[in-house]
Design an enzyme around this catalytic site. Structure first.
Site, PDB file in Angstrom:
ATOM      1  CG  HIS A   9     -26.525   4.877 -38.637  1.00 19.17           C
ATOM      2  ND1 HIS A   9     -27.724   4.356 -38.205  1.00 19.17           N
ATOM      3  CD2 HIS A   9     -26.414   4.535 -39.941  1.00 19.17           C
ATOM      4  CE1 HIS A   9     -28.330   3.742 -39.188  1.00 19.17           C
ATOM      5  NE2 HIS A   9     -27.556   3.824 -40.261  1.00 19.17           N
ATOM      6  CD  GLU A  79     -26.099   1.426 -46.404  1.00 12.97           C
ATOM      7  OE1 GLU A  79     -25.036   1.175 -47.012  1.00 12.97           O
ATOM      8  OE2 GLU A  79     -26.445   0.828 -45.367  1.00 12.97           O
TER       9      GLU A  79
END
Length: 203
Positions: A9, A79
């Site tokens: 990202h 994550e």
């Protein structure tokens, strides 16, 4: 045989300041949105049999601005869970524990390297059969994608520590002579004409 594209990202306020960001759901910064838009030109013309993304806003917004249509959100692409270290920098953590290394120690109250590895192995088990049909894209986060890259080539999760990964970059996994290989890693999109390249952002 298709390729497996890993897309990290774009920049957030915490990635810019190198604060560990897992379950905290941050928006992209203005620079992060610009990075994601640059990815759109970089990815233009590619066809994907499947696009999977982490459920975090920063990953989904990056996919959107990069011109990708997300087919499914995959919880296993989140994550690394940093537990008690969420929001802290490595420099700050080392003031309490000078020898701490996420790649060997994991995070108190969060995930161990083995747990992250098992989670990303499940992603690979699901997407590997799709590569017979074409290329697959995964939109996610720095540490988890680094672990995925290591596991793709048969290395332990800790080997992800050797694979630096900056924001808004593309990495490509594939095959050579029937073996799983890393074809390209941490590749930034070329800057738009007349603009300066971004400074790398990592943690």
């Amino acid at each position: 045989m298709g390729e497996l594209l890993l897309i990290r990202h774009g920049e957030t306020t915490w990635s810019a300041s190198r604060r560990h960001t897992s379950y905290t759901d941050l928006e992209l910064t203005a620079d992060g949105e610009r990075q994601a838009r640059v990815l759109a030109a970089f990815l233009a013309g590619r066809r994907f049999v499947k696009v999977l993304a982490s459920p975090r806003v920063r990953a989904l917004r990056t996919a959107q601005l990069a011109g990708l249509t997300v087919d499914a959100v995959d919880e296993d692409l989140v994550e690394w869970n940093y537990g008690e270290y969420e929001g802290r920098t490595t420099v700050d953590i080392h003031q309490d524990d000078p020898h701490w290394n996420i790649w060997t120690d994991g995070c108190p109250g969060g995930e161990s390297p083995g747990q992250v590895g098992e989670r990303l192995d499940q992603v690979l088990d699901r997407v590997a059969p799709l590569l017979d049909q074409g290329t697959v894209a995964l939109v996610g986060h720095a540490h988890s994608l680094r672990v995925l890259g290591a596991r793709w080539i048969g290395l332990p999760p800790s080997a992800g520590g050797l694979l630096r990964l900056d924001t808004a970059t593309v990495s490509v996994l594939g095959h050579e002579h029937g073996r799983r290989v890393i074809l390209r890693w941490n590749q930034p999109a070329p800057p738009a004409p007349g603009t300066a390249p971004d400074s790398p952002v990592r943690h």
